[in-house]
Design a protein around this motif. Sequence first.
Motif, PDB file in Angstrom:
ATOM      1  N   ILE A 164       0.863  -1.184   0.000  1.00  0.00           N
ATOM      2  CA  ILE A 164       0.000   0.000   0.000  1.00  0.00           C
ATOM      3  C   ILE A 164       0.900   1.234   0.000  1.00  0.00           C
ATOM      4  CG2 ILE A 164      -1.861   1.242   1.135  1.00  0.00           C
ATOM      5  CD1 ILE A 164      -2.546  -1.307   2.661  1.00  0.00           C
ATOM      6  N   ASP A 165       0.715   2.119  -0.987  1.00  0.00           N
ATOM      7  CA  ASP A 165       1.453   3.380  -1.062  1.00  0.00           C
ATOM      8  C   ASP A 165       0.497   4.524  -0.743  1.00  0.00           C
ATOM      9  OD1 ASP A 165       3.474   1.760  -1.918  1.00  0.00           O
ATOM     10  OD2 ASP A 165       3.569   2.536  -3.955  1.00  0.00           O
ATOM     11  N   PHE A 166       0.824   5.279   0.307  1.00  0.00           N
ATOM     12  CA  PHE A 166      -0.008   6.413   0.709  1.00  0.00           C
ATOM     13  C   PHE A 166       0.674   7.729   0.357  1.00  0.00           C
ATOM     14  CE2 PHE A 166      -1.704   3.227   3.688  1.00  0.00           C
ATOM     15  CZ  PHE A 166      -3.068   3.492   3.634  1.00  0.00           C
ATOM     16  N   PHE A 167      -0.093   8.649  -0.264  1.00  0.00           N
ATOM     17  CA  PHE A 167       0.354  10.019  -0.488  1.00  0.00           C
ATOM     18  C   PHE A 167      -0.819  10.938  -0.154  1.00  0.00           C
ATOM     19  CE2 PHE A 167       2.765   7.308  -3.338  1.00  0.00           C
ATOM     20  CZ  PHE A 167       4.081   7.717  -3.128  1.00  0.00           C
ATOM     21  N   ASP A 168      -0.739  11.578   1.004  1.00  0.00           N
ATOM     22  CA  ASP A 168      -1.817  12.448   1.466  1.00  0.00           C
ATOM     23  C   ASP A 168      -1.237  13.799   1.863  1.00  0.00           C
ATOM     24  OD1 ASP A 168      -4.429  10.657   1.963  1.00  0.00           O
ATOM     25  OD2 ASP A 168      -2.665   9.482   2.443  1.00  0.00           O
ATOM     26  N   GLY A 169      -1.877  14.888   1.391  1.00  0.00           N
ATOM     27  CA  GLY A 169      -1.362  16.202   1.742  1.00  0.00           C
ATOM     28  C   GLY A 169      -2.409  17.286   1.589  1.00  0.00           C
ATOM     29  N   THR A 170      -2.293  18.336   2.418  1.00  0.00           N
ATOM     30  CA  THR A 170      -3.199  19.483   2.344  1.00  0.00           C
ATOM     31  C   THR A 170      -2.414  20.775   2.521  1.00  0.00           C
ATOM     32  OG1 THR A 170      -3.672  19.339   4.728  1.00  0.00           O
ATOM     33  CG2 THR A 170      -5.200  18.223   3.227  1.00  0.00           C
ATOM     34  N   SER A 174      -4.987  31.598   4.855  1.00  0.00           N
ATOM     35  CA  SER A 174      -5.994  32.635   5.070  1.00  0.00           C
ATOM     36  C   SER A 174      -5.353  33.835   5.758  1.00  0.00           C
ATOM     37  CB  SER A 174      -7.143  32.096   5.930  1.00  0.00           C
ATOM     38  OG  SER A 174      -8.021  33.123   6.318  1.00  0.00           O
ATOM     39  N   ALA A 175      -5.938  34.985   5.527  1.00  0.00           N
ATOM     40  CA  ALA A 175      -5.449  36.189   6.203  1.00  0.00           C
ATOM     41  C   ALA A 175      -5.716  36.137   7.697  1.00  0.00           C
ATOM     42  CB  ALA A 175      -6.111  37.426   5.599  1.00  0.00           C
ATOM     43  N   PHE A 176      -6.684  35.314   8.107  1.00  0.00           N
ATOM     44  CA  PHE A 176      -7.015  35.230   9.526  1.00  0.00           C
ATOM     45  C   PHE A 176      -6.683  33.831  10.093  1.00  0.00           C
ATOM     46  CE2 PHE A 176      -9.315  38.895   8.131  1.00  0.00           C
ATOM     47  CZ  PHE A 176      -9.266  39.773   9.203  1.00  0.00           C
ATOM     48  N   VAL A 177      -7.461  32.809   9.717  1.00  0.00           N
ATOM     49  CA  VAL A 177      -7.250  31.470  10.278  1.00  0.00           C
ATOM     50  C   VAL A 177      -7.123  30.449   9.142  1.00  0.00           C
ATOM     51  CG1 VAL A 177      -8.193  29.631  11.731  1.00  0.00           C
ATOM     52  CG2 VAL A 177      -8.543  32.039  12.362  1.00  0.00           C
ATOM     53  N   GLY A 178      -6.035  29.687   9.204  1.00  0.00           N
ATOM     54  CA  GLY A 178      -5.831  28.608   8.229  1.00  0.00           C
ATOM     55  C   GLY A 178      -5.582  27.294   8.958  1.00  0.00           C
ATOM     56  N   GLY A 179      -6.329  26.243   8.559  1.00  0.00           N
ATOM     57  CA  GLY A 179      -6.170  24.946   9.221  1.00  0.00           C
ATOM     58  C   GLY A 179      -6.211  23.809   8.228  1.00  0.00           C
ATOM     59  N   GLY A 180      -5.389  22.789   8.479  1.00  0.00           N
ATOM     60  CA  GLY A 180      -5.352  21.637   7.574  1.00  0.00           C
ATOM     61  C   GLY A 180      -5.045  20.354   8.319  1.00  0.00           C
ATOM     62  N   GLY A 181      -5.544  19.254   7.789  1.00  0.00           N
ATOM     63  CA  GLY A 181      -5.273  17.951   8.389  1.00  0.00           C
ATOM     64  C   GLY A 181      -5.204  16.869   7.328  1.00  0.00           C
ATOM     65  N   SER A 182      -4.268  15.918   7.515  1.00  0.00           N
ATOM     66  CA  SER A 182      -4.113  14.786   6.603  1.00  0.00           C
ATOM     67  C   SER A 182      -4.057  13.503   7.421  1.00  0.00           C
ATOM     68  CB  SER A 182      -2.832  14.923   5.775  1.00  0.00           C
ATOM     69  OG  SER A 182      -2.846  16.103   5.010  1.00  0.00           O
ATOM     70  N   VAL A 183      -4.782  12.473   6.950  1.00  0.00           N
ATOM     71  CA  VAL A 183      -4.875  11.210   7.694  1.00  0.00           C
ATOM     72  C   VAL A 183      -4.713  10.044   6.730  1.00  0.00           C
ATOM     73  CG1 VAL A 183      -6.313   9.759   9.162  1.00  0.00           C
ATOM     74  CG2 VAL A 183      -6.422  12.247   9.398  1.00  0.00           C
ATOM     75  N   ALA A 184      -3.891   9.076   7.113  1.00  0.00           N
ATOM     76  CA  ALA A 184      -3.734   7.839   6.357  1.00  0.00           C
ATOM     77  C   ALA A 184      -3.895   6.652   7.297  1.00  0.00           C
ATOM     78  CB  ALA A 184      -2.373   7.788   5.676  1.00  0.00           C
ATOM     79  N   VAL A 185      -4.768   5.712   6.940  1.00  0.00           N
ATOM     80  CA  VAL A 185      -5.018   4.529   7.761  1.00  0.00           C
ATOM     81  C   VAL A 185      -4.929   3.295   6.874  1.00  0.00           C
ATOM     82  CG1 VAL A 185      -6.642   3.313   9.251  1.00  0.00           C
ATOM     83  CG2 VAL A 185      -6.527   5.815   9.324  1.00  0.00           C
ATOM     84  N   SER A 237      -0.783   9.190  10.721  1.00  0.00           N
ATOM     85  CA  SER A 237      -0.606   7.957   9.958  1.00  0.00           C
ATOM     86  C   SER A 237      -0.740   6.773  10.911  1.00  0.00           C
ATOM     87  CB  SER A 237       0.764   7.942   9.271  1.00  0.00           C
ATOM     88  OG  SER A 237       0.980   6.713   8.612  1.00  0.00           O
ATOM     89  N   VAL A 238      -1.673   5.858  10.603  1.00  0.00           N
ATOM     90  CA  VAL A 238      -1.912   4.687  11.446  1.00  0.00           C
ATOM     91  C   VAL A 238      -1.895   3.442  10.559  1.00  0.00           C
ATOM     92  CG1 VAL A 238      -3.489   3.533  13.032  1.00  0.00           C
ATOM     93  CG2 VAL A 238      -3.313   6.026  13.059  1.00  0.00           C
ATOM     94  N   MET A 239      -1.002   2.503  10.854  1.00  0.00           N
ATOM     95  CA  MET A 239      -0.891   1.271  10.086  1.00  0.00           C
ATOM     96  C   MET A 239      -1.016   0.071  11.025  1.00  0.00           C
ATOM     97  SD  MET A 239      -0.459   2.474   7.088  1.00  0.00           S
ATOM     98  CE  MET A 239      -0.778   4.261   7.048  1.00  0.00           C
ATOM     99  N   GLU A 240      -1.829  -0.904  10.638  1.00  0.00           N
ATOM    100  CA  GLU A 240      -1.976  -2.137  11.411  1.00  0.00           C
ATOM    101  C   GLU A 240      -1.800  -3.333  10.489  1.00  0.00           C
ATOM    102  OE1 GLU A 240      -5.308  -4.644  13.997  1.00  0.00           O
ATOM    103  OE2 GLU A 240      -5.555  -2.494  13.695  1.00  0.00           O
ATOM    104  N   ILE A 241      -0.889  -4.226  10.873  1.00  0.00           N
ATOM    105  CA  ILE A 241      -0.628  -5.428  10.086  1.00  0.00           C
ATOM    106  C   ILE A 241      -0.783  -6.640  10.997  1.00  0.00           C
ATOM    107  CG2 ILE A 241       1.072  -6.706   8.729  1.00  0.00           C
ATOM    108  CD1 ILE A 241       2.306  -4.025   7.946  1.00  0.00           C
ATOM    109  N   GLY A 242      -1.708  -7.520  10.633  1.00  0.00           N
ATOM    110  CA  GLY A 242      -1.919  -8.748  11.402  1.00  0.00           C
ATOM    111  C   GLY A 242      -2.098  -9.908  10.440  1.00  0.00           C
ATOM    112  N   THR A 243      -1.035 -10.603  10.130  1.00  0.00           N
ATOM    113  CA  THR A 243      -1.073 -11.659   9.121  1.00  0.00           C
ATOM    114  C   THR A 243      -0.861 -13.031   9.762  1.00  0.00           C
ATOM    115  OG1 THR A 243       1.302 -11.419   8.662  1.00  0.00           O
ATOM    116  CG2 THR A 243      -0.213 -10.110   7.330  1.00  0.00           C
ATOM    117  N   ASN A 244      -1.252 -14.061   9.020  1.00  0.00           N
ATOM    118  CA  ASN A 244      -1.080 -15.444   9.462  1.00  0.00           C
ATOM    119  C   ASN A 244      -0.410 -16.206   8.334  1.00  0.00           C
ATOM    120  OD1 ASN A 244      -1.394 -18.183  10.078  1.00  0.00           O
ATOM    121  ND2 ASN A 244      -3.354 -17.872  11.088  1.00  0.00           N
ATOM    122  N   THR A 245       0.834 -16.613   8.551  1.00  0.00           N
ATOM    123  CA  THR A 245       1.597 -17.344   7.544  1.00  0.00           C
ATOM    124  C   THR A 245       2.011 -18.686   8.140  1.00  0.00           C
ATOM    125  OG1 THR A 245       2.445 -15.253   6.646  1.00  0.00           O
ATOM    126  CG2 THR A 245       3.597 -17.271   6.011  1.00  0.00           C
TER     127      THR A 245
END
Length: 288
Positions: A164-170, A174-185, A237-245
Amino acid sequence: VDVSGQSIGISANVVVNLVDNTTSAYIDTSFINDAANPGGAVKVRAHQDTHIISGGGTLAAGGAGLGATVDADILTSSTYAYITDSNTVTRTTVYAGAGGVEVNALTREYVKTVSVGASIGTYLALAGAASGVKIATTAEAYINEANVTSGGALRVLANDRAEIDFFDGTIAGSAFVGGGGSVAVGLISNITRAFMTGAVTTASGQTQVRADSVEYIPTLVGTASAGGIAGIAGAVSVMEIGTNTAAYIGTGTRTSQVTATGGDVLVQANDTTTVNDKAGALSVSLLA
């Protein structure tokens, strides 16, 4: 894309991809060749390959600019290659010559997700980007309740690779208030198994029961925001890997009997996990 010159500019983009497939190759309740005419090779192969390249972007502008991008991908698959006997009475019987016997289940999953958002507002600018990917697959190769005689090698192989390749950006300004958030799961919960149960096998070469799995996740998540009074930025960024081999030889309705007259018996399971996680946030404010 929605650009508004009015007091509020709102832009939203939502992308959802759902994949669910089953791939099977098998021999069941059958007689393949015989001792006098073993033929060359017997190969039972099931291969599954899924590629998803997905993404979205938003641009919002106005007195207040509000933009959000969401990308969700769910991939589930089942891939089976096997020799079995459903009634366990006459017993599936397979003979092969020097080419040997191969039972092979191979799966490949690749997801690339790109989510970007930009917002420009005179008074307020808010931008968000989020990606969520779930991969849950099963790859099984096995010989069950069957008699197999090989004039060469006997191989039962299960192999899976998930990336899985993640590319997330914001960006928000603003002249007054600027806010941004990026999330990858990201979530990978794959099952990879190679086994023999209730099998009676004889091979002139090596007998190999092997399961291999690889999980690879590179991430790049970033946010930048600027405001005359306040700049707020966050990246998660939150990644969870739970495999059974697993690879094994076990008992079914009868005890497995495995004979390698001219080679080794190898039972092996390997799993490799790599996460290359990069996340960052930058906020700029003249007063805060």
